[in-house]
Design an enzyme around this catalytic site. Structure first.
Site, PDB file in Angstrom:
ATOM      1  N   ASP A  98       0.796  -1.236   0.000  1.00  0.00           N
ATOM      2  CA  ASP A  98       0.000   0.000   0.000  1.00  0.00           C
ATOM      3  C   ASP A  98       0.823   1.277   0.000  1.00  0.00           C
ATOM      4  O   ASP A  98       0.322   2.337   0.359  1.00  0.00           O
ATOM      5  CB  ASP A  98      -0.898  -0.012   1.241  1.00  0.00           C
ATOM      6  N   GLU A 120      -0.284  -8.955  -1.291  1.00  0.00           N
ATOM      7  CA  GLU A 120      -0.905  -8.395  -0.081  1.00  0.00           C
ATOM      8  C   GLU A 120      -2.113  -7.523  -0.480  1.00  0.00           C
ATOM      9  O   GLU A 120      -2.217  -6.338  -0.118  1.00  0.00           O
ATOM     10  CB  GLU A 120       0.085  -7.617   0.783  1.00  0.00           C
ATOM     11  N   GLU A 134      -2.207   5.225   2.602  1.00  0.00           N
ATOM     12  CA  GLU A 134      -2.086   3.804   2.251  1.00  0.00           C
ATOM     13  C   GLU A 134      -3.408   3.154   1.875  1.00  0.00           C
ATOM     14  O   GLU A 134      -3.464   2.310   0.984  1.00  0.00           O
ATOM     15  CB  GLU A 134      -1.423   3.031   3.400  1.00  0.00           C
ATOM     16  N   HIS A 210       5.833   5.490  13.313  1.00  0.00           N
ATOM     17  CA  HIS A 210       6.361   6.305  12.217  1.00  0.00           C
ATOM     18  C   HIS A 210       5.285   6.847  11.283  1.00  0.00           C
ATOM     19  O   HIS A 210       5.558   7.652  10.401  1.00  0.00           O
ATOM     20  CB  HIS A 210       7.298   5.452  11.351  1.00  0.00           C
ATOM     21  N   ARG A 212       2.519   8.489   8.867  1.00  0.00           N
ATOM     22  CA  ARG A 212       2.260   9.894   8.503  1.00  0.00           C
ATOM     23  C   ARG A 212       1.134  10.493   9.340  1.00  0.00           C
ATOM     24  O   ARG A 212       1.231  11.621   9.800  1.00  0.00           O
ATOM     25  CB  ARG A 212       1.889   9.978   7.016  1.00  0.00           C
ATOM     26  N   HIS A 243      12.604   5.371  13.181  1.00  0.00           N
ATOM     27  CA  HIS A 243      12.482   5.550  11.724  1.00  0.00           C
ATOM     28  C   HIS A 243      13.262   6.795  11.296  1.00  0.00           C
ATOM     29  O   HIS A 243      13.338   7.762  12.052  1.00  0.00           O
ATOM     30  CB  HIS A 243      10.986   5.687  11.419  1.00  0.00           C
TER      31      HIS A 243
HETATM   32  C1  UD1 Z   1       6.628   4.988   3.806  1.00  0.00           C
HETATM   33  C2  UD1 Z   1       5.252   4.580   3.266  1.00  0.00           C
HETATM   34  C3  UD1 Z   1       4.447   3.898   4.362  1.00  0.00           C
HETATM   35  C4  UD1 Z   1       5.219   2.774   5.021  1.00  0.00           C
HETATM   36  C5  UD1 Z   1       6.581   3.274   5.468  1.00  0.00           C
HETATM   37  C6  UD1 Z   1       7.408   2.137   6.005  1.00  0.00           C
HETATM   38  C7  UD1 Z   1       4.149   6.008   1.622  1.00  0.00           C
HETATM   39  C8  UD1 Z   1       3.401   7.258   1.371  1.00  0.00           C
HETATM   40  N1  UD1 Z   1       4.537   5.788   2.882  1.00  0.00           N
HETATM   41  O1  UD1 Z   1       6.401   5.977   4.799  1.00  0.00           O
HETATM   42  O2  UD1 Z   1       3.256   3.385   3.800  1.00  0.00           O
HETATM   43  O3  UD1 Z   1       4.504   2.324   6.147  1.00  0.00           O
HETATM   44  O4  UD1 Z   1       7.272   3.850   4.344  1.00  0.00           O
HETATM   45  O5  UD1 Z   1       8.461   2.594   6.764  1.00  0.00           O
HETATM   46  O6  UD1 Z   1       4.406   5.262   0.704  1.00  0.00           O
HETATM   47  N2  UD1 Z   1      14.067   8.467   5.134  1.00  0.00           N
HETATM   48  C9  UD1 Z   1      15.438   8.395   5.072  1.00  0.00           C
HETATM   49  N3  UD1 Z   1      16.004   7.185   4.771  1.00  0.00           N
HETATM   50  C10 UD1 Z   1      15.276   6.072   4.525  1.00  0.00           C
HETATM   51  C11 UD1 Z   1      13.879   6.161   4.608  1.00  0.00           C
HETATM   52  C12 UD1 Z   1      13.289   7.364   4.899  1.00  0.00           C
HETATM   53  O7  UD1 Z   1      16.137   9.366   5.290  1.00  0.00           O
HETATM   54  O8  UD1 Z   1      15.858   5.010   4.271  1.00  0.00           O
HETATM   55  C13 UD1 Z   1      13.442   9.786   5.432  1.00  0.00           C
HETATM   56  C14 UD1 Z   1      13.515  10.755   4.249  1.00  0.00           C
HETATM   57  O9  UD1 Z   1      13.703  12.046   4.722  1.00  0.00           O
HETATM   58  C15 UD1 Z   1      12.125  10.607   3.616  1.00  0.00           C
HETATM   59  C16 UD1 Z   1      11.288  10.449   4.862  1.00  0.00           C
HETATM   60  O10 UD1 Z   1      12.049   9.604   5.726  1.00  0.00           O
HETATM   61  O11 UD1 Z   1      11.770  11.713   2.817  1.00  0.00           O
HETATM   62  C17 UD1 Z   1       9.914   9.848   4.647  1.00  0.00           C
HETATM   63  O12 UD1 Z   1       9.970   8.683   3.828  1.00  0.00           O
HETATM   64  P1  UD1 Z   1       8.648   8.243   3.010  1.00  0.00           P
HETATM   65  O13 UD1 Z   1       8.920   6.994   2.282  1.00  0.00           O
HETATM   66  O14 UD1 Z   1       8.117   9.387   2.232  1.00  0.00           O
HETATM   67  O15 UD1 Z   1       7.588   8.025   4.155  1.00  0.00           O
HETATM   68  P2  UD1 Z   1       7.520   6.948   5.309  1.00  0.00           P
HETATM   69  O16 UD1 Z   1       6.947   7.616   6.502  1.00  0.00           O
HETATM   70  O17 UD1 Z   1       8.826   6.265   5.431  1.00  0.00           O
HETATM   71  N1  UDP Z   2      11.676  -3.307  10.791  1.00  0.00           N
HETATM   72  C1  UDP Z   2      13.045  -3.456  10.702  1.00  0.00           C
HETATM   73  N2  UDP Z   2      13.842  -2.611  11.424  1.00  0.00           N
HETATM   74  C2  UDP Z   2      13.334  -1.624  12.190  1.00  0.00           C
HETATM   75  C3  UDP Z   2      11.921  -1.460  12.265  1.00  0.00           C
HETATM   76  C4  UDP Z   2      11.121  -2.311  11.535  1.00  0.00           C
HETATM   77  O1  UDP Z   2      13.546  -4.358  10.031  1.00  0.00           O
HETATM   78  O2  UDP Z   2      14.107  -0.895  12.819  1.00  0.00           O
HETATM   79  C5  UDP Z   2      10.813  -4.217  10.024  1.00  0.00           C
HETATM   80  C6  UDP Z   2       9.672  -4.845  10.785  1.00  0.00           C
HETATM   81  O3  UDP Z   2      10.074  -6.044  11.415  1.00  0.00           O
HETATM   82  C7  UDP Z   2       8.663  -5.095   9.669  1.00  0.00           C
HETATM   83  C8  UDP Z   2       8.857  -3.914   8.765  1.00  0.00           C
HETATM   84  O4  UDP Z   2      10.177  -3.430   9.036  1.00  0.00           O
HETATM   85  O5  UDP Z   2       8.968  -6.256   8.938  1.00  0.00           O
HETATM   86  C9  UDP Z   2       7.830  -2.874   9.069  1.00  0.00           C
HETATM   87  O6  UDP Z   2       8.207  -1.701   8.490  1.00  0.00           O
HETATM   88  P1  UDP Z   2       7.570  -0.309   8.887  1.00  0.00           P
HETATM   89  O7  UDP Z   2       7.114  -0.339  10.304  1.00  0.00           O
HETATM   90  O8  UDP Z   2       8.559   0.714   8.478  1.00  0.00           O
HETATM   91  O9  UDP Z   2       6.342  -0.205   7.879  1.00  0.00           O
HETATM   92  P2  UDP Z   2       4.846  -0.722   7.887  1.00  0.00           P
HETATM   93  O10 UDP Z   2       4.821  -2.185   8.158  1.00  0.00           O
HETATM   94  O11 UDP Z   2       4.111   0.073   8.915  1.00  0.00           O
HETATM   95  O12 UDP Z   2       4.365  -0.383   6.521  1.00  0.00           O
END
Ligand code: UD1
Ligand code: UDP
Length: 383
Positions: A98, A120, A134, A210, A212, A243
Site C-alpha cells: 500500500d 498483499e 495507504e 512512524h 504519517r 524511523h
Molecule cells: C513509507 C510509506 C508507508 C510505510 C513506510 C514504512 C508512503 C506514502 N509511505 O512511509 O506506507 O509504512 O514507508 O516505513 O508510501 N528516510 C530516510 N532514509 C530512509 C527512509 C526514509 O532518510 O531510508 C526519510 C527521508 O527524509 C524521507 C522520509 O524519511 O523523505 C519519509 O519517507 P517516506 O517513504 O516518504 O515516508 P515513510 O513515513 O517512510
Molecule cells: N523493521 C526493521 N527494522 C526496524 C523497524 C522495523 O527491520 O528498525 C521491520 C519490521 O520487522 C517489519 C517492517 O520493518 O517487517 C515494518 O516496516 P515499517 O514499520 O517501516 O512499515 P509498515 O509495516 O508500517 O508499513
C-alpha cells in the site's frame, strides 16, 4: 521453454522484507526470468534489507529526497518506470501492499498495458484518511491489477465485495515466509545498540511508530506514554528503533533521550528486528508489518492507531487497538506488565496471516494464470 518475465517493483523497507522471500522463490523456480526494480523511496532502510537477503536490483530509480512529498514519490516513480517498462516489456509486474511506490508502479504498468500482480491485496479500513495515504493506494492498486494475492480469506471477501472476482488467490502473507528465514535460536544481535540485551534478564518492551497520520501530536502522545511506562516500570527495558523520517527523529529524540531504561537506536536490520520481537515481552507499534510478525512470535501487541486493516489478530486476541491517546496506550501496556493473567491471555502464538508458504502459492498462481500449472490450494487459517 520460454520463461515468464516477471518484474518486481518495490521501494520501502516493508515492501522489500515482504517481497524478498518471493524474489528468492521465483529465482529458484526455472520458469521465471526475474527482474528487480527498486524505486528507493527509502534509501538506507531499503538497502539494509537488500543486503540481508542478498538482492541485487537490476534497476534503481534512486528517488528518495529528505522529507519528500507524496507528489514527488508518485511523479518520480511514474517518470522513472516509463522507460524501463517500455524497454523491458515484462509479462507481469509485481507490486506489494500500500505504499506510494506500490500505487505509482501499478499505474505505470497499467499505462504500459502490462498486467499487474498485487501482493498483499484486499486489506481495508474503509477510511480513506486512515492509514493515509495507504488505504487509497491499496484500493486504487486493486482496481488496476489483474492478479490479486490476498493474504487471508477476509481480504479476499473485501475484494469480492468490490466486484474484484477474477484471479483472486488466498496465499497467506509473505512476511511469515520472511520470519522463517530470519528468526534463529541463540541469535546474536548485530547492532551495537542491542549488545546489552544478550544476557539481559529484564523484560523488553519494543516500540516503533512512524506513520504519517501519527506525526505531530499523536507521536508526542505516544512518546509521553512511553516515558511514563519507563518511569513506572524501571525494571523494564524499552527499545525504540527510530524511523529515519526527520519529523519522527525530531519528536522521539527530543522527548525520549537520556532516559536510563530507554534505548533509542537507528533502524535495525531485519534479522535483528525479527529476533528482537522474539525476545520482547510486548510490542507497542503503529506499524503494519509488526502487527503480523509479533502475533506469529507469540507477543502481545498494542496498536497505537485508531483502526487497523489487519483485524485477524484482534479476533485472536493477541492484538489490541489503543488509539493515540496517551492514557489509553499507557494503561493497556501497564496492564500487560502487571497482570500475569492479562498477559497470558494475549501471549499465545497465532498465525492468521500465513504459514510460511505464501511465496510458493504466489509462484504457483502466476504459473496457473499463464496456463503452466494447477491452481494452488488456498491458505486456510485453522484457529
Ligand atoms: C513509507 C510509506 C508507508 C510505510 C513506510 C514504512 C508512503 C506514502 N509511505 O512511509 O506506507 O509504512 O514507508 O516505513 O508510501 N528516510 C530516510 N532514509 C530512509 C527512509 C526514509 O532518510 O531510508 C526519510 C527521508 O527524509 C524521507 C522520509 O524519511 O523523505 C519519509 O519517507 P517516506 O517513504 O516518504 O515516508 P515513510 O513515513 O517512510
Ligand atoms: N523493521 C526493521 N527494522 C526496524 C523497524 C522495523 O527491520 O528498525 C521491520 C519490521 O520487522 C517489519 C517492517 O520493518 O517487517 C515494518 O516496516 P515499517 O514499520 O517501516 O512499515 P509498515 O509495516 O508500517 O508499513
Amino acid at each position: 521453454m520460454k520463461k515468464i518475465k516477471v518484474m518486481l517493483v518495490f521501494g520501502t523497507r516493508p515492501e522489500a522484507i515482504k517481497m524478498a522471500p518471493l524474489a528468492l522463490e521465483l529465482n529458484n523456480d526455472g520458469h521465471f526470468d526475474v527482474k528487480i526494480c527498486v524505486t528507493a523511496q527509502h534509501r538506507q532502510m531499503l538497502d539494509q534489507v537488500l543486503s540481508i537477503f542478498n538482492i541485487k536490483p537490476d534497476f534503481d530509480l534512486d528517488i528518495m529526497k529528505p522529507s519528500q512529498s507524496l507528489s514527488h514519490i508518485t511523479s518520480s516513480v511514474l517518470h522513472g518506470l516509463d522507460k524501463i517498462l517500455s524497454e523491458e516489456r515484462p509479462d507481469l509486474v509485481l507490486v506489494h501492499g500500500d505504499t506510494t511506490t506500490t500505487f505509482a508502479a501499478a499505474l505505470s504498468a497499467f499505462y504500459a498495458k502490462i498486467p499487474v500482480g498485487h501482493v498483499e491485496a484486499g486489506l481495508r479500513t474503509y477510511n480513506i484518511y486512515s492509514p493515509f495515504p495507504e488505504e487509497v493506494n491499496r484500493r486504487l492498486t486493486s482496481h488496476i491489477s489483474t492478479l490479486h494475492f490476498a493474504p487471508t480469506q477476509r481480504n479476499k471477501e473485501n475484494l469480492l465485495r468490490e466486484n474484484i472476482t477474477d484471479n483472486v488467490f488466498v496465499c497467506g502473507n509473505t512476511v511469515i515466509d520472511a520470519i522463517k528465514l530470519t528468526v534463529k535460536k541463540d541469535y546474536k544481535f548485530k547492532s551495537s545498540s542491542l549488545q546489552s540485551l544478550h544476557d539481559c534478564k529484564n523484560r523488553i518492551v519494543l516500540v516503533t511508530a512512524h506513520r504519517r497520520e501519527n506525526l505531530g501530536l499523536p507521536l508526542e502522545n505516544i512518546c509521553a506514554a512511553v516515558k511514563r511506562l519507563a518511569e513506572d516500570f524501571p525494571d523494564v527495558k524499552i527499545v525504540y528503533p527510530v524511523h529515519l523520517n526527520p519529523s519522527v527523529q525530531k519528536t522521539v529524540y527530543s522527548m525520549l533521550s537520556n532516559i536510563q531504561n530507554v534505548i533509542l537506536c537507528e533502524p535495525l536490520c531485519v534479522e535483528d528486528m525479527h529476533n528482537l520481537i522474539a525476545h520482547s515481552y510486548i510490542v507497542l507499534t503503529d506499524s503494519g508489518g509488526l502487527q503480523e510478525e509479533a502475533p506469529a512470535l507469540g507477543k502481545p501487541v498494542i496498536v497505537m492507531r485508531n483502526e487497523t486493516e489487519r483485524p485477524e489478530a484482534i479476533d485472536a486476541d493477541t492484538v489490541r487497538i489503543a488509539g493515540i491517546e496517551k492514557d489509553n496506550i499507557y494503561s493497556l501496556s501497564a496492564e500487560l506488565l502487571t497482570s500475569t493473567s492479562a498477559y497470558k491471555k494475549m501471549s499465545h502464538a497465532v498465525n492468521p496471516y500465513g504459514d510460511g508458504r505464501a511465496s510458493k502459492r504466489i509462484a504457483e498462481a502466476i504459473l496457473y494464470y499463464f496456463g503452466m500449472g494447477e491452481k494452488p490450494e488456498e491458505f486456510v487459517y485453522n484457529s
